[in-house]
Design an enzyme around this catalytic site. Structure first.
Site, PDB file in Angstrom:
ATOM      1  N   ASP A 158      72.347  -6.888-102.730  1.00 18.81           N
ATOM      2  CA  ASP A 158      71.623  -5.534-103.393  1.00 18.81           C
ATOM      3  C   ASP A 158      70.389  -5.127-103.082  1.00 18.81           C
ATOM      4  O   ASP A 158      69.481  -5.896-102.380  1.00 18.81           O
ATOM      5  CB  ASP A 158      71.901  -6.013-105.157  1.00 18.81           C
ATOM      6  CG  ASP A 158      73.048  -5.773-105.769  1.00 18.81           C
ATOM      7  OD1 ASP A 158      73.840  -5.299-104.967  1.00 18.81           O
ATOM      8  OD2 ASP A 158      73.323  -6.472-106.827  1.00 18.81           O
ATOM      9  N   TYR A 212      72.718 -19.412-101.467  1.00 20.21           N
ATOM     10  CA  TYR A 212      71.630 -18.574-102.181  1.00 20.21           C
ATOM     11  C   TYR A 212      70.510 -19.548-102.709  1.00 20.21           C
ATOM     12  O   TYR A 212      70.558 -20.463-103.201  1.00 20.21           O
ATOM     13  CB  TYR A 212      72.297 -17.675-103.406  1.00 20.21           C
ATOM     14  CG  TYR A 212      72.970 -16.597-102.793  1.00 20.21           C
ATOM     15  CD1 TYR A 212      72.328 -15.421-102.434  1.00 20.21           C
ATOM     16  CD2 TYR A 212      74.392 -16.558-102.651  1.00 20.21           C
ATOM     17  CE1 TYR A 212      73.005 -14.270-101.941  1.00 20.21           C
ATOM     18  CE2 TYR A 212      75.051 -15.323-102.195  1.00 20.21           C
ATOM     19  CZ  TYR A 212      74.359 -14.225-101.490  1.00 20.21           C
ATOM     20  OH  TYR A 212      74.985 -13.147-101.417  1.00 20.21           O
TER      21      TYR A 212
END
Lengths: 272, 272
Positions: free
Chosen positions: A56, A114
Site C-alpha cells: 500500500d 513482514y
C-alpha cells in the site's frame, strides 16, 4: 529469445501511491516498468513487470521481488548498474538474477516476512514519522509475546482482512511471529513470517496486538477473533508508515529454522 | 510582565526552507513563531522567536534552541504539551525552561556541536537519502583521523567559509573534532565542537576531510588551506542532508571534557 530477470529491490514507500501501477500516479511498479522499457528501447508490446505482490501507499520494502522478460542478454552486473543508474533515489535494486522462464515472482512465492516498527515515544519523533507507526499508550511487551503464540499455525483470518479484498479464502498459515523492544530506538519491532497475507492483515494484527499490550483487549482475544469472523471487531489498522516487506521466500528456499528471526536483520538489510 | 521561555527542539529539515523566517516559505522559525503567537492569542506587537542561529534548507537539528517572551505565565510542562500539540510532525519540542530576561538564545551561545553522517554505500540507500550525505569513493578513516587533529585549536577558516557570508572575522576555535565508522549503518559519523561556525563551514570541512580520506588531497592539506585563505581551494560542500545541529552550549554550561563525545549520543538524542 528474451531473458527472464529476477530483481530484488528496496524502496521508501513514503512518496509512492503504493506498488501497483495506476495511471497518472507515481507507483513503484509504474516507475520500474518505465525504466525497464526505456532500457530496452521501448519494445512493442511493452515489457511487463510482475511483482511478488502489492504494498500500500506509505508501506516500505527492504527486499521486494519482481521479474520481467528483457529482449537483450545483459550480464546481471550490467543490468544491476543500469537499473540503479536510472532509478529514482527512493528505489534501490539490491540484486539481479537470471532465472528460467518457469520462474514467476508472484505465483512461486511460498512465504513472506513482514516487519512492523511501532514507535512508543510520547510525541511523534520528527525523524521517525514516515518510518514507524506511533503508539503512545503504555504497553506490556510480555502480554504481546503471549498473544503472538495464538497467531502461529493455520487460521481463518477473516476478522483481520480489510473489506476491500476480493479474496475468498481467508485461511493463512503463520509460521512465526515475534516482537521485541528496541531500547535504543524506543520501538517495538514485530516480525511475521507466513505463507501469505490478506489485504491489510499485518497492520490489523499489529493493531490488535498493540491493543492487547495496552490492556484494551484480553490477552487471548485473537482466539475469539478467529471465531467471530468479523472485521468490525478489529477496526484499528496500524499506520502504513511502520510496515516493511522484509523478505519474499520462493518455493524451495524455505528457511530451515523459521522460528528464529535474526535480531539485527533490519540493519543488515539496509546496508551494502 | 512577560515570561521568557527557552525551548530545545528537534526538526527534520527535509521539508523546510531552512531555519530563518522568510515570507511565503515554510521555515522552522516561521512555523514556531506562528504557533507561539496563536497560543498567546495573537498579541500586538507579535511575539518574536530568537534562535541560537540559522540552519540551511535540508539541515536537521537534534537540539536547536530558541527563546521568546510569552505574555502569560504557563508552567513549563503545560507549555511543552501545548507547543507539541500544535507543532507539525517534523518539529518536536524536547524541553521547555523558564529563563531570566537576561538570557539570549543567540548572544549567550558559547559553543555548538554539529554532527555529520556520510553514507558510504555504492548506491543511494532509499531510507538514508534525506538523512545522510553520500560518498561513494573508498575512504581511509585513519587518514581522516590524522587530518582532524589539524582542525583543533584557533584558526582562520576563510578557506572554509561560503561566499554568501557577511561575517568579517573568520577566526574560530574548534575544541574537538572526531570521526568514527559505524559498521552497522556503513556511515562515517563526524562530530565538531567549536565556539562558532561560519556559513557552510562544517559542510566544507567535511568535504575536505572526505577528499583527504579518499586520497584526493594530502593528509595535512587543511594546514595549507588555513594559509591560502581561498574558498576556491575547497569547492566541494558536503550535502545539507547529512548535517545535524546536535547541541547548543551556553555560557557556564561548557562541558568538562570536550575531548570526549559520547559514542551513542545520536540515538540517545532521538529517543524520549
Amino acid at each position: 529469445m528474451s531473458i527472464r530477470y529476477k530483481i530484488t529491490f528496496a524502496y521508501d514507500g513514503t512518496r509512492f501511491y503504493g506498488f501497483e501501477k495506476q495511471p497518472g500516479l507515481r507507483t513503484v511498479e509504474g516507475t520500474i516498468t518505465d525504466i525497464v522499457n526505456t532500457m530496452a528501447k521501448n519494445p512493442q508490446p511493452p515489457i511487463k513487470i510482475y511483482g511478488s505482490g502489492r504494498t500500500d501507499a506509505g508501506v516500505h520494502a527492504l527486499a521486494q521481488v519482481a521479474h520481467f522478460d528483457f529482449p537483450f542478454n545483459i550480464p546481471v552486473d550490467g543490468m544491476w548498474r543500469g537499473l540503479n543508474s536510472m532509478m529514482p533515489l527512493d528505489i534501490e535494486v539490491k540484486k539481479v538474477e537470471k532465472v528460467p522462464h518457469t520462474f514467476h515472482a508472484r505465483y512461486d512465492v511460498s512465504g513472506k516476512i513482514y516487519m512492523y516498527r511501532a514507535y512508543l515515544g510520547h510525541f511523534t519523533n520528527p525523524f521517525k514519522r514516515f518510518y514507524t507507526g506511533h503508539w503512545r499508550i503504555p504497553v506490556n511487551v510480555h502480554k504481546i509475546q503471549i498473544a503472538l503464540k495464538d497467531l502461529i499455525g493455520t487460521h481463518d483470518f477473516t476478522s483481520f482482512c480489510a473489506s476491500g479484498s476480493q479474496v475468498k479464502n481467508h485461511v493463512r498459515i503463520i509460521y512465526n511471529a515475534t516482537c521485541h523492544y528496541d531500547h535504543q530506538e524506543n520501538e517495538l519491532i514485530f516480525q511475521f513470517y507466513g505463507n501469505g497475507f490478506l489485504y491489510n492483515m499485518v497492520r490489523i494484527i499489529v493493531g490488535v496486538l498493540l491493543e492487547i499490550g495496552s490492556g484494551r483487549r484480553p490477552v487471548h482475544d485473537i482466539l475469539r477473533l478467529y471465531k467471530v469472523k468479523d472485521r468490525n471487531q478489529a477496526v484499528f489498522t496500524a499506520p502504513a508508515s511502520g510496515l516493511y516487506l522484509k523478505k519474499v521466500i520462493y518455493k524451495g528456499e524455505d528457511p530451515k529454522h523459521p522460528t528464529k528471526f535474526p535480531k539485527d536483520t533490519y540493519n543488515q538489510d539496509r546496508q551494502h
